[in-house]
Motif scaffolding. Sequence first.
Motif, PDB file in Angstrom:
ATOM      1  N   PRO A  84       0.813  -1.224   0.000  1.00  0.00           N
ATOM      2  CA  PRO A  84       0.000   0.000   0.000  1.00  0.00           C
ATOM      3  C   PRO A  84       0.847   1.276   0.000  1.00  0.00           C
ATOM      4  O   PRO A  84       1.821   1.381   0.748  1.00  0.00           O
ATOM      5  N   GLY A  85       0.474   2.235  -0.836  1.00  0.00           N
ATOM      6  CA  GLY A  85       1.157   3.531  -0.912  1.00  0.00           C
ATOM      7  C   GLY A  85       2.178   3.594  -2.029  1.00  0.00           C
ATOM      8  O   GLY A  85       2.437   4.667  -2.586  1.00  0.00           O
ATOM      9  N   MET A  86       2.768   2.424  -2.374  1.00  0.00           N
ATOM     10  CA  MET A  86       3.806   2.424  -3.419  1.00  0.00           C
ATOM     11  C   MET A  86       3.230   2.843  -4.765  1.00  0.00           C
ATOM     12  O   MET A  86       3.912   3.481  -5.568  1.00  0.00           O
ATOM     13  N   GLU A  87       1.968   2.502  -5.010  1.00  0.00           N
ATOM     14  CA  GLU A  87       1.373   2.793  -6.320  1.00  0.00           C
ATOM     15  C   GLU A  87       1.254   4.304  -6.557  1.00  0.00           C
ATOM     16  O   GLU A  87       1.240   4.740  -7.698  1.00  0.00           O
ATOM     17  N   THR A  88       1.199   5.100  -5.487  1.00  0.00           N
ATOM     18  CA  THR A  88       1.126   6.558  -5.691  1.00  0.00           C
ATOM     19  C   THR A  88       2.499   7.216  -5.585  1.00  0.00           C
ATOM     20  O   THR A  88       2.789   8.172  -6.292  1.00  0.00           O
ATOM     21  N   LEU A  89       3.360   6.694  -4.699  1.00  0.00           N
ATOM     22  CA  LEU A  89       4.662   7.349  -4.492  1.00  0.00           C
ATOM     23  C   LEU A  89       5.639   7.071  -5.656  1.00  0.00           C
ATOM     24  O   LEU A  89       6.309   7.982  -6.145  1.00  0.00           O
ATOM     25  N   LEU A  90       5.693   5.820  -6.082  1.00  0.00           N
ATOM     26  CA  LEU A  90       6.696   5.422  -7.072  1.00  0.00           C
ATOM     27  C   LEU A  90       6.630   6.216  -8.393  1.00  0.00           C
ATOM     28  O   LEU A  90       7.658   6.714  -8.873  1.00  0.00           O
ATOM     29  N   PRO A  91       5.438   6.386  -8.978  1.00  0.00           N
ATOM     30  CA  PRO A  91       5.387   7.120 -10.262  1.00  0.00           C
ATOM     31  C   PRO A  91       5.890   8.554 -10.157  1.00  0.00           C
ATOM     32  O   PRO A  91       6.304   9.124 -11.160  1.00  0.00           O
ATOM     33  N   THR A  92       5.857   9.136  -8.949  1.00  0.00           N
ATOM     34  CA  THR A  92       6.316  10.530  -8.830  1.00  0.00           C
ATOM     35  C   THR A  92       7.851  10.613  -8.848  1.00  0.00           C
ATOM     36  O   THR A  92       8.411  11.693  -8.980  1.00  0.00           O
ATOM     37  N   LEU A  93       8.530   9.483  -8.675  1.00  0.00           N
ATOM     38  CA  LEU A  93       9.993   9.505  -8.541  1.00  0.00           C
ATOM     39  C   LEU A  93      10.723   8.885  -9.725  1.00  0.00           C
ATOM     40  O   LEU A  93      11.860   9.268 -10.035  1.00  0.00           O
TER      41      LEU A  93
END
Length: 468
Positions: free
Chosen positions: A49-58
């Motif tokens: 949970p949370g990786m799906e939103t954080l990862l694309p920003t980086l």
Amino acid sequence: MRVVCIGAGYVGSVTGTALAANHHHTTIIDVNQEKIERLSRGECPIYEPGMETLLPTLIGKSLFATTSYDAVADADVIFIAVGTPSNPDGSADLRYIKQTAEQIGKHLSGERFTVIAMKSTVPVGTCQWVTALLADASGLTPESDFTVVSNPEFLREGFALEDVFFPDRIVIGSVHPQGLSTMRRLYQGVLDRSGYEDLCQHFSFSYDLAAPPAVYFETDTKSAELIKYASNAFLAVKISYINEIARLCEALGGNVLDVAAGMGLDSRIGPKFLQVSSGGSGSCFPKDTAELLSASEKVDSELMVVKAAVASNERMHQYVVEKLERRLNGLKGKNIGILGLTFKPDTDDARRTQASYIIGKLLEEGAQVRVHDPQGMGMFRELNPDMPITYCTDPVQTGQDADAVVLLTHWSMYQEMDWQQMAGMMRQPYLLDTRNFLDASRMRTCGFDYQGLGVAAKASPSLGVMGK
Ligand code: NAD
Ligand code: UDX
């Protein structure tokens, strides 16, 4: 800083992402092409949970993914986060560590001092062994051109981002001055929580500025390696203990939820890890307790408490099978529904789960089994290709003509499903809730003969103060 993270699994993909979010130029390396392609598209190769939103920003900005080891040449810090599974005798299989060390060694340039940080869980002495492998493969001088430090990882699957951004402690095992100062610099952002306001918009948890910061703990390399195993084994002991108390409650007539809540009020004991289950499991506890036991036996210092906890944990898996068998007057020809194949909720990790043990026993006893898991069915099927079970995409369907349904993993979606419909399609509406997760009176209103674990004395278990 320039960072490389080797391994794009449960630890490596989260660690690499967190380092990139802390403004380090980070490259994740894995031999698995598919995982690297997914990462490069901004998709997480695991469910967390949370990786799906954080990862694309980086990705493509401060985070990069590749199968090539070239980035090693100009890295300040290289994390090793590859798997350390069990050998048949329980000891850790270090083949991936060896391959990784040889690859790093071949790519170290010697142009800058490099810290190699061991995040994989490895037996005492492994950092020393890796130092020798790196020296052989690179021709460089240990402690002058590079150093290996132990930096064990304590993240929990399902809470991995919370744990890497808000750890209780950061443990560094090294006596090398430059190794120590480099690691302190690397973790400064976590210690200061700099830029966390922006970051936390990606998280599902609220950011508490008042929460105590991580304790930064430096020690020697071997002690750091041991802290990891000793911590996991301690938690495994705690779970086995409360599960034994649950069995005793069933025999004597107490309510383990109240017993755990009452015990947890003692600050020396604490309320966490006193949650009853069909036994703890997963990719870490079974292998880490096995390695610790194996290592202790080799030096004639057997950890008797850990040995008993491991046996007690398996007893708990078996107890669930026996409880079903007693309730159904035998298992032969019975239809059983299983809810939850992962070892805990909010992960797709189906390695070494309670479910594989319990389902295996049910099949051995002649039962037919229908299963559901919101994230873990793919990996469970891959790891257990010969298990003759029916996979259901709708959890309610596990109750089709069933004599019993067993909830093994407390996924939140199971609170919301149509239990009344399920009760109506079962041969006998017996529901065994091994996590004491569902509301007993609601389940009884839906038509179930509902039982939890260790709550024999009360019709409606109270909600204790449980660990997260
Ligand atoms: P994993 O199996 O999910 O990932 C390991 C990755 O390493 C795989 O993607 C694999 O392809 C890759 N790999 C193997 N050999 C490689 C090589 N030579 N070069 C590059 N990549 C290579 O493993 P994991 O669950 O992330 O665990 C990694 C380590 O961290 C283990 O030692 C584990 O005990 C420890 N750990 C795991 C957790 C957890 O919750 N999973 C928590 C703390 C510590
Ligand atoms: C564990 C350690 O907690 C973590 O610090 C380490 O880095 C990796 O190993 P994880 O494997 O993600 O983390 O799972 P954890 O939350 O510890 O749970 C392990 C097992 O114990 C699961 O099957 C879980 O359901 C079970 N459990 C946990 C209980 O049965 N009762 C509890 O009270 C807590």
